[in-house]
Design an enzyme around this catalytic site. Structure first.
Site, PDB file in Angstrom:
ATOM      1  N   LYS A 165     -31.555  80.148   0.561  1.00  0.00           N
ATOM      2  CA  LYS A 165     -32.232  81.444   0.530  1.00  0.00           C
ATOM      3  C   LYS A 165     -31.357  82.439  -0.224  1.00  0.00           C
ATOM      4  CE  LYS A 165     -33.856  84.439   4.141  1.00  0.00           C
ATOM      5  NZ  LYS A 165     -34.306  84.483   5.538  1.00  0.00           N
ATOM      6  N   PRO A 166     -31.964  83.274  -1.086  1.00  0.00           N
ATOM      7  CA  PRO A 166     -31.143  84.203  -1.857  1.00  0.00           C
ATOM      8  C   PRO A 166     -30.333  85.126  -0.957  1.00  0.00           C
ATOM      9  CG  PRO A 166     -33.409  84.202  -2.639  1.00  0.00           C
ATOM     10  CD  PRO A 166     -33.390  83.385  -1.387  1.00  0.00           C
ATOM     11  N   GLY A 222     -28.954  88.322   0.522  1.00  0.00           N
ATOM     12  CA  GLY A 222     -29.512  89.667   0.583  1.00  0.00           C
ATOM     13  C   GLY A 222     -31.012  89.660   0.740  1.00  0.00           C
ATOM     14  N   CYS A 223     -31.590  88.469   0.875  1.00  0.00           N
ATOM     15  CA  CYS A 223     -33.024  88.343   1.029  1.00  0.00           C
ATOM     16  C   CYS A 223     -33.302  88.211   2.520  1.00  0.00           C
ATOM     17  CB  CYS A 223     -33.485  87.091   0.290  1.00  0.00           C
ATOM     18  SG  CYS A 223     -35.223  87.071  -0.032  1.00  0.00           S
ATOM     19  N   VAL A 224     -34.008  89.206   3.109  1.00  0.00           N
ATOM     20  CA  VAL A 224     -34.200  89.144   4.559  1.00  0.00           C
ATOM     21  C   VAL A 224     -35.659  88.836   4.934  1.00  0.00           C
ATOM     22  CG1 VAL A 224     -32.235  90.458   5.383  1.00  0.00           C
ATOM     23  CG2 VAL A 224     -34.210  91.670   4.473  1.00  0.00           C
TER      24      VAL A 224
END
Lengths: 110, 102, 131
Positions: free
Chosen positions: A105-106, A108-110
């Site tokens: 998952k990237p 900072g991607c929440v």
């Protein structure tokens, strides 16, 4: 958790991301998409392959803003915008496309 | 055989290497591992100190930790010996005991 | 209701963030943690400055190969920072020189500043995070 791909059992985390990105093969993306109720087109593959190359070079999955900009640079302005990418990947281009591409998952991607 | 001292801290950040050298008797060996390998390279402000220590000690440096940090054997100060994990194990058996400075 | 693609621009003040990197890459977790925080902050479009000083200059040393130590080599990720609009990278001259390194040894283009210039730069920031 795990998914079945070509007779092999591949481990995924609780959000469905592949545990080991070296186990990825195109079939992984096809199967994940099918589970989400969609079928991958050339347009999807263009983004998935782009993400694999991006990861290969930088060792991270890009944030959505960075992905959008980079796609625009590589594939043209008509594709380098959020609307286009969200239509392809309605769960979020960075999240969903990264998952299909076998990436984490990237950040900072929440 | 005297003792083998291992040092795993950067010489620019900690005094571990100095302490180890001060407590190493003549003939004792030093093995630089992890961030301790930063002491092994030519052209740094600690290189002269390490070179001087060669008069009394064999100094080894762990190769995998060198390459991980973007360095190679040709950066290593002349007189130091680069060892791999197998060499590390050999040293541990060769010397009477090991003092791991942390 | 806004469509997801219309939610692109995050509102809020842009502040000047400086990340000070002082540790070597693999001996401790600081370097990697810092890099992750930088990437997160950049996704929120803050004004980000990175400093590499002391052993932090080793984070961006070229030709790292961690295969034999079984740890992920995250040095290629510093080259992704440009795409995140993180383009203010500074290296302290004294730190570089005392380690026998030059800018040719680094994976990314940086601006080299001396200790006094760096001190000034720190004074200009609103938030400084030291790793």
């Amino acid at each position: 958790m795990a998914i079945e791909v070509n007779g092999k059992t591949l481990e995924v985390d609780e959000e469905g991301y592949l545990a080991d990105l070296n186990q990825w093969e195109p079939e992984v993306a096809t199967i994940m998409a099918k589970e989400d109720g969609s079928e991958l087109t050339d347009a999807h593959w263009e983004v998935i392959n782009f993400l694999r190359e991006y990861y290969e070079e930088y060792q991270i999955a890009p944030a959505v803003r960075v992905l959008t900009k980079a796609i625009g640079k590589k594939l043209g302005k008509d594709k380098g915008n959020s609307k286009y990418l969200y239509e392809l990947f309605p769960y979020g281009p960075a999240k969903q496309a990264c998952k299909y591409a076998g990436l984490p998952k990237p950040t900072g991607c929440v | 055989m005297p003792m083998l001292h291992t040092v795993n801290k950067s010489p620019f950040e900690r005094r571990t290497l100095d302490t180890a050298l001060r407590h190493a008797v003549k003939g004792a060996a030093i093995l630089l591992i992890e961030d301790g390998v930063y002491a092994a390279f030519d052209g740094t402000v600690v290189a002269d100190k390490v070179r001087a220590a060669l008069a009394d000690h064999k100094i080894y440096v762990l190769g995998p930790d060198v390459t991980a940090r973007g360095m190679s054997e040709h950066h290593v100060i002349d007189g130091l010996e680069v060892v791999d994990y197998g060499g590390f194990v050999d040293l541990v058996t060769e010397y009477d005991k090991v003092q791991s400075w942390l | 209701m806004a469509e997801p693609w219309e939610d692109d621009e995050l509102e809020g003040p842009v502040r000047k963030f400086m990340y000070v990197n002082r540790r070597a890459p693999y001996g401790t977790i600081y370097a990697l943690e810092s890099l992750e925080v930088v990437l997160i902050a950049a996704a929120f479009e803050q004004d980000v400055t990175l400093v590499f000083m002391d052993d932090g200059v080793y984070q961006i040393k070229k030709e790292q190969n961690t295969e034999a130590i079984g740890v992920k080599n995250f040095s290629p990720t510093y080259r992704a920072l440009e795409g995140y609009d993180v383009e203010k990278l500074y290296v302290e001259k004294e730190s570089l020189e005392s380690r026998g390194l030059t800018t040719d040894d680094l994976v990314v283009p940086v601006q080299v500043v001396n200790r006094d210039q760096l001190a000034e730069l720190m004074e200009e920031q609103e938030v400084i995070l030291s790793f």
